[in-house]
Write a protein that holds these residues in place. Structure first.
Motif: not given
Length: 310
Positions: A120-121, A137-138, A178-179, A185-186
């Motif tokens: 889930k995004d 994120y960091d 950010a997500t 996906n990357l």
């Protein structure tokens, strides 16, 4: 979101503690309170349980579940602070035993806003303790490429660590990642399409989660601390969910149970007596029935040792 948590190997882990009325026990990872509740039932009326967690959702759910037990103390602290917390409570020794149920809970993994899952995004988060400043994120957006390679390789055992790390660094030059969806996906785009039931992002997400919460470092430190506060005969019971944790626990138990740690070239042994006695030489696994009801329990391994020579 309703708090959901399946207590893995509840009976096996608590049976291992050999619970007795009047003794002091610690549940280092309270979670949904399943292990704690069974311990409390077995140590009444005069046993005492101190349960630790840093997750507010888990603590709220467990407080409601265990509200009728008056021999329970719930502490919002990491189990890494068990030694100091017990000292502050006036407890010198854990006379009964301590239980660890390591890893993320079902609630954490499935609660979208917690950012643990790529299914889930959601914002990249992955903190067990939501009051902490450091997040996934960091890690993704500030770590050097070499550091990303290291944690993906060491904590995720990811074969494409270098390729993924390079793509992350290139991607974030234009825009921060950010997500969870963006990162997943990357990873899919930059790795070969291998036929497997395991999603390509699984190992990287595990590695980031371990780094954010310092899981392996915390386990190793706390196991050492526990040996100082476990009374003679007290039990240490540990459930782990991935090979890195299990290997760490296995090696620690094995080393501390050795009668001699001397170099082979040394003629006379001057070692102190072992501090642990193995209760299980091989890990206990979840039953076929439990795995059927809760498939993630198939990866759980329970190891048990007893404190000796205090």
């Amino acid at each position: 979101m309703e708090f959901k948590h399946y207590t893995v190997m509840k009976n096996e882990a608590v049976d291992a503690l050999n619970c007795q009325d009047g003794k002091i026990y610690v549940d280092a990872t309270l979670g949904g309170g399943g292990h704690s509740e069974l311990i409390l039932q077995r140590i009444k009326p005069s046993g005492r349980l101190i349960s630790f967690d840093i997750d507010n959702d888990a603590i709220c759910a467990a407080k409601e579940r265990l509200k009728n037990y008056d021999n329970l103390t719930i502490v919002k602290q990491s189990y890494t602070n068990v030694k100091k917390v017990l000292q502050d409570l006036g407890i010198e020794k854990i006379t009964g035993g301590i239980l660890f149920d390591l890893g993320a809970s079902y609630h954490q993994l499935t609660c979208q806003e917690r950012g643990f899952s790529f299914m889930k995004d959601a914002p990249l988060d992955m903190r067990f303790d939501e009051s902490a400043d450091f997040t996934a994120y960091d890690v993704v957006n500030t770590y050097k490429e070499t550091d990303l390679v290291r944690i993906f390789s060491e904590y995720g055992e990811e074969r494409f660590s270098k390729r993924i790390a390079k793509c992350i660094v290139e991607k974030r030059k234009a825009k921060s990642i950010a997500t969870t969806g963006e990162l997943a996906n990357l990873i899919v785009e930059c790795t070969p399409h291998v036929k497997s039931s395991v999603h390509p992002a699984t190992r990287v997400f595990q590695a980031i989660r371990i780094e954010v919460n310092q899981e392996l470092t915390n386990v190793k430190k706390t196991l050492n601390d526990c040996l100082e506060i476990l009374d003679d005969g007290a039990i240490i019971s540990v459930i782990s969910f991935h090979s890195l944790e299990d290997r760490l626990v296995k090696q620690f138990f094995k080393y501390e149970s050795l009668k001699c740690k001397c170099d082979k070239s040394q003629m006379i042994c001057n070692c102190e007596p072992p501090r642990l006695e193995l209760v299980t030489k091989k890990p206990i696994m979840a039953s076929i029935e439990e795995v059927r009801l809760n498939p993630p329990s198939r990866s759980a391994k329970l190891r048990i040792a007893r404190r000796v020579n205090v």
